[in-house]
Design a protein around this motif. Structure first.
Motif, PDB file in Angstrom:
ATOM      1  N   PHE A   6      46.805 -21.831  51.537  1.00  0.00           N
ATOM      2  CA  PHE A   6      46.142 -20.658  50.968  1.00  0.00           C
ATOM      3  C   PHE A   6      46.554 -19.205  51.606  1.00  0.00           C
ATOM      4  O   PHE A   6      46.721 -18.372  50.911  1.00  0.00           O
ATOM      5  N   ASP A   7      46.318 -19.225  52.905  1.00  0.00           N
ATOM      6  CA  ASP A   7      46.643 -18.247  53.823  1.00  0.00           C
ATOM      7  C   ASP A   7      48.138 -17.730  53.668  1.00  0.00           C
ATOM      8  O   ASP A   7      48.468 -16.568  53.631  1.00  0.00           O
ATOM      9  N   ALA A   8      49.065 -18.824  53.720  1.00  0.00           N
ATOM     10  CA  ALA A   8      50.544 -18.338  53.205  1.00  0.00           C
ATOM     11  C   ALA A   8      50.718 -17.747  52.187  1.00  0.00           C
ATOM     12  O   ALA A   8      51.231 -16.687  51.952  1.00  0.00           O
ATOM     13  N   VAL A   9      49.978 -18.234  51.129  1.00  0.00           N
ATOM     14  CA  VAL A   9      50.135 -17.709  49.617  1.00  0.00           C
ATOM     15  C   VAL A   9      49.628 -16.345  49.953  1.00  0.00           C
ATOM     16  O   VAL A   9      49.957 -15.191  49.297  1.00  0.00           O
ATOM     17  N   MET A  10      48.614 -16.005  50.420  1.00  0.00           N
ATOM     18  CA  MET A  10      47.584 -14.833  50.636  1.00  0.00           C
ATOM     19  C   MET A  10      48.731 -13.796  51.504  1.00  0.00           C
ATOM     20  O   MET A  10      48.648 -12.519  51.152  1.00  0.00           O
ATOM     21  N   GLY A  11      49.291 -14.248  52.211  1.00  0.00           N
ATOM     22  CA  GLY A  11      50.278 -13.474  53.133  1.00  0.00           C
ATOM     23  C   GLY A  11      51.298 -12.856  52.181  1.00  0.00           C
ATOM     24  O   GLY A  11      52.085 -11.931  52.625  1.00  0.00           O
ATOM     25  N   THR A  12      51.580 -13.314  51.054  1.00  0.00           N
ATOM     26  CA  THR A  12      53.008 -12.726  50.056  1.00  0.00           C
ATOM     27  C   THR A  12      52.108 -11.939  49.226  1.00  0.00           C
ATOM     28  O   THR A  12      52.707 -11.246  48.553  1.00  0.00           O
ATOM     29  N   PHE A  13      51.034 -11.485  49.401  1.00  0.00           N
ATOM     30  CA  PHE A  13      50.299 -10.540  48.538  1.00  0.00           C
ATOM     31  C   PHE A  13      50.618  -9.131  48.507  1.00  0.00           C
ATOM     32  O   PHE A  13      51.054  -8.567  49.698  1.00  0.00           O
ATOM     33  N   ARG A  14      51.184  -8.570  47.618  1.00  0.00           N
ATOM     34  CA  ARG A  14      51.646  -7.121  47.527  1.00  0.00           C
ATOM     35  C   ARG A  14      51.073  -6.198  46.453  1.00  0.00           C
ATOM     36  O   ARG A  14      50.810  -6.819  45.199  1.00  0.00           O
ATOM     37  N   TRP A  15      50.770  -5.127  46.632  1.00  0.00           N
ATOM     38  CA  TRP A  15      50.409  -4.284  45.519  1.00  0.00           C
ATOM     39  C   TRP A  15      51.423  -3.660  44.660  1.00  0.00           C
ATOM     40  O   TRP A  15      52.591  -3.570  45.183  1.00  0.00           O
ATOM     41  N   SER A  16      51.551  -3.562  43.420  1.00  0.00           N
ATOM     42  CA  SER A  16      52.411  -3.164  42.472  1.00  0.00           C
ATOM     43  C   SER A  16      51.533  -2.384  41.571  1.00  0.00           C
ATOM     44  O   SER A  16      50.710  -2.748  40.976  1.00  0.00           O
ATOM     45  N   SER A  60      39.472 -16.401  46.077  1.00  0.00           N
ATOM     46  CA  SER A  60      38.942 -17.538  46.619  1.00  0.00           C
ATOM     47  C   SER A  60      39.733 -18.869  46.641  1.00  0.00           C
ATOM     48  O   SER A  60      40.153 -19.121  45.597  1.00  0.00           O
ATOM     49  N   PHE A  61      39.303 -19.806  47.497  1.00  0.00           N
ATOM     50  CA  PHE A  61      39.946 -21.304  47.417  1.00  0.00           C
ATOM     51  C   PHE A  61      39.006 -22.024  48.006  1.00  0.00           C
ATOM     52  O   PHE A  61      38.314 -21.916  48.856  1.00  0.00           O
ATOM     53  N   SER A  62      38.786 -23.396  47.255  1.00  0.00           N
ATOM     54  CA  SER A  62      37.978 -24.394  47.848  1.00  0.00           C
ATOM     55  C   SER A  62      38.711 -25.747  47.875  1.00  0.00           C
ATOM     56  O   SER A  62      39.429 -25.937  46.729  1.00  0.00           O
ATOM     57  N   ALA A  63      38.536 -26.475  48.778  1.00  0.00           N
ATOM     58  CA  ALA A  63      39.236 -27.871  48.765  1.00  0.00           C
ATOM     59  C   ALA A  63      37.875 -28.857  48.826  1.00  0.00           C
ATOM     60  O   ALA A  63      37.213 -28.584  49.780  1.00  0.00           O
ATOM     61  N   LEU A  64      37.941 -29.902  48.015  1.00  0.00           N
ATOM     62  CA  LEU A  64      37.020 -30.993  48.006  1.00  0.00           C
ATOM     63  C   LEU A  64      37.234 -31.587  49.194  1.00  0.00           C
ATOM     64  O   LEU A  64      38.336 -32.022  49.488  1.00  0.00           O
TER      65      LEU A  64
END
Length: 82
Positions: A70-80, A49-53
């Motif tokens: 935040f979406d760009a960061v989540m786009g780098t998600f990889r299972w390891s 989750s991400f919140s911006a005031l």
């Protein structure tokens, strides 16, 4: 729905108004990802989750940019697996 490392994830986004009665002191934009952990019985999930005031009188384009980041960061998600 979004795809994160070949896993279907549920993404939600909403603006949450300030409401002291509900314990929300400051308005914010909230983004959440719900990601199922593959091959688990019973089912297990990860939540990101991400919140911006949201400051009164601020430019909404700024929050859009933060959400894109935040979406760009989540786009780098990889299972390891160890």
């Amino acid at each position: 729905m979004r795809e994160l490392d070949d896993t279907a994830a549920l993404r939600s986004e909403r603006d949450v108004p300030a409401d002291a009665a509900q314990g929300v002191d400051v308005a914010h934009r909230r983004v959440e990802y719900f990601v199922p952990v593959p091959d688990n019985v019973p089912d297990q999930y990860l939540t990101f989750s991400f919140s911006a005031l949201i400051a009164p009188g601020s430019d909404p384009a700024f929050y859009d940019t933060l959400v894109e980041l935040f979406d760009a960061v989540m786009g780098t998600f990889r299972w390891s697996y160890a």
